[in-house]
Design a protein around this motif. Sequence first.
Motif, PDB file in Angstrom:
ATOM      1  N   ASP A 213       0.815  -1.217   0.000  1.00 37.38           N
ATOM      2  CA  ASP A 213       0.000   0.000   0.000  1.00 37.38           C
ATOM      3  C   ASP A 213       0.848   1.267   0.000  1.00 37.38           C
ATOM      4  O   ASP A 213       0.473   2.279   0.562  1.00 37.38           O
ATOM      5  N   LYS A 214       2.018   1.224  -0.639  1.00 33.17           N
ATOM      6  CA  LYS A 214       2.891   2.390  -0.714  1.00 33.17           C
ATOM      7  C   LYS A 214       2.589   3.285  -1.912  1.00 33.17           C
ATOM      8  O   LYS A 214       3.139   4.363  -2.019  1.00 33.17           O
ATOM      9  N   LEU A 215       1.725   2.834  -2.800  1.00 28.99           N
ATOM     10  CA  LEU A 215       1.457   3.606  -4.013  1.00 28.99           C
ATOM     11  C   LEU A 215       0.954   5.009  -3.676  1.00 28.99           C
ATOM     12  O   LEU A 215       1.352   5.980  -4.309  1.00 28.99           O
ATOM     13  N   ASP A 216       0.097   5.121  -2.664  1.00 28.63           N
ATOM     14  CA  ASP A 216      -0.400   6.441  -2.247  1.00 28.63           C
ATOM     15  C   ASP A 216       0.736   7.391  -1.900  1.00 28.63           C
ATOM     16  O   ASP A 216       0.703   8.563  -2.252  1.00 28.63           O
ATOM     17  N   ALA A 217       1.745   6.888  -1.190  1.00 33.65           N
ATOM     18  CA  ALA A 217       2.860   7.742  -0.765  1.00 33.65           C
ATOM     19  C   ALA A 217       3.794   8.071  -1.928  1.00 33.65           C
ATOM     20  O   ALA A 217       4.308   9.179  -2.021  1.00 33.65           O
ATOM     21  N   ILE A 218       4.010   7.107  -2.814  1.00 34.44           N
ATOM     22  CA  ILE A 218       4.931   7.302  -3.930  1.00 34.44           C
ATOM     23  C   ILE A 218       4.297   8.164  -5.016  1.00 34.44           C
ATOM     24  O   ILE A 218       4.951   9.039  -5.581  1.00 34.44           O
TER      25      ILE A 218
ATOM     26  N   VAL B  10      -2.412   9.642 -12.162  1.00 33.73           N
ATOM     27  CA  VAL B  10      -1.275   8.880 -12.690  1.00 33.73           C
ATOM     28  C   VAL B  10      -1.514   7.377 -12.554  1.00 33.73           C
ATOM     29  O   VAL B  10      -0.950   6.579 -13.289  1.00 33.73           O
ATOM     30  N   TRP B  11      -2.365   6.998 -11.635  1.00 32.54           N
ATOM     31  CA  TRP B  11      -2.580   5.582 -11.354  1.00 32.54           C
ATOM     32  C   TRP B  11      -3.079   4.790 -12.557  1.00 32.54           C
ATOM     33  O   TRP B  11      -2.728   3.619 -12.714  1.00 32.54           O
TER      34      TRP B  11
ATOM     35  N   GLY C 100      -2.269   4.964 -15.689  1.00 30.97           N
ATOM     36  CA  GLY C 100      -1.112   4.515 -16.464  1.00 30.97           C
ATOM     37  C   GLY C 100      -0.318   3.441 -15.751  1.00 30.97           C
ATOM     38  O   GLY C 100       0.137   2.465 -16.359  1.00 30.97           O
ATOM     39  N   ILE C 101      -0.165   3.592 -14.440  1.00 28.74           N
ATOM     40  CA  ILE C 101       0.582   2.602 -13.650  1.00 28.74           C
ATOM     41  C   ILE C 101      -0.128   1.253 -13.686  1.00 28.74           C
ATOM     42  O   ILE C 101       0.493   0.211 -13.884  1.00 28.74           O
ATOM     43  N   TYR C 102      -1.443   1.267 -13.512  1.00 28.59           N
ATOM     44  CA  TYR C 102      -2.198   0.010 -13.555  1.00 28.59           C
ATOM     45  C   TYR C 102      -2.172  -0.610 -14.953  1.00 28.59           C
ATOM     46  O   TYR C 102      -2.125  -1.835 -15.097  1.00 28.59           O
ATOM     47  N   THR C 103      -2.173   0.214 -15.980  1.00 25.98           N
ATOM     48  CA  THR C 103      -2.086  -0.304 -17.351  1.00 25.98           C
ATOM     49  C   THR C 103      -0.742  -0.975 -17.582  1.00 25.98           C
ATOM     50  O   THR C 103      -0.673  -2.079 -18.141  1.00 25.98           O
ATOM     51  N   ILE C 104       0.335  -0.327 -17.153  1.00 22.71           N
ATOM     52  CA  ILE C 104       1.672  -0.918 -17.299  1.00 22.71           C
ATOM     53  C   ILE C 104       1.760  -2.221 -16.521  1.00 22.71           C
ATOM     54  O   ILE C 104       2.215  -3.244 -17.040  1.00 22.71           O
ATOM     55  N   SER C 105       1.298  -2.204 -15.279  1.00 27.92           N
ATOM     56  CA  SER C 105       1.347  -3.408 -14.451  1.00 27.92           C
ATOM     57  C   SER C 105       0.549  -4.553 -15.075  1.00 27.92           C
ATOM     58  O   SER C 105       1.018  -5.692 -15.138  1.00 27.92           O
ATOM     59  N   GLY C 106      -0.644  -4.253 -15.554  1.00 28.80           N
ATOM     60  CA  GLY C 106      -1.469  -5.291 -16.173  1.00 28.80           C
ATOM     61  C   GLY C 106      -0.853  -5.849 -17.441  1.00 28.80           C
ATOM     62  O   GLY C 106      -0.905  -7.053 -17.695  1.00 28.80           O
TER      63      GLY C 106
END
Length: 92
Positions: A30-35, A41-42, A44-50
């Motif tokens: 659960d560090k995504l909130d802090a980073i 922006v999330w 794009g991050i979820y798209t890359i991760s998926g």
Amino acid sequence: MDEEPVLIKLTPDQAFVLSDWLYEVMMESDKLDAIVPDRAVWSGIYTISGTLEKNLAGIFAPDYEERLAGGAQPPNRAHGRQRAVTPSGKPQ
């Protein structure tokens, strides 16, 4: 605005290490909130991760941990750059 998709090319090792890091940040800690506090922006991050998850069969292999610990080359080394590290293990 241009509607062409943006393609990012990674080596298999880069993709493997990035996938593991994203999983840790997003699902385990659960560090995504802090980073990344900007939730816009999330997406794009979820798209890359998926995309990584769908394309990396090695993340489901029984030797995943061993491969991650020993086989995947750190991205800085893959690009020919090495960071100076202090005796405590922190980058200078």
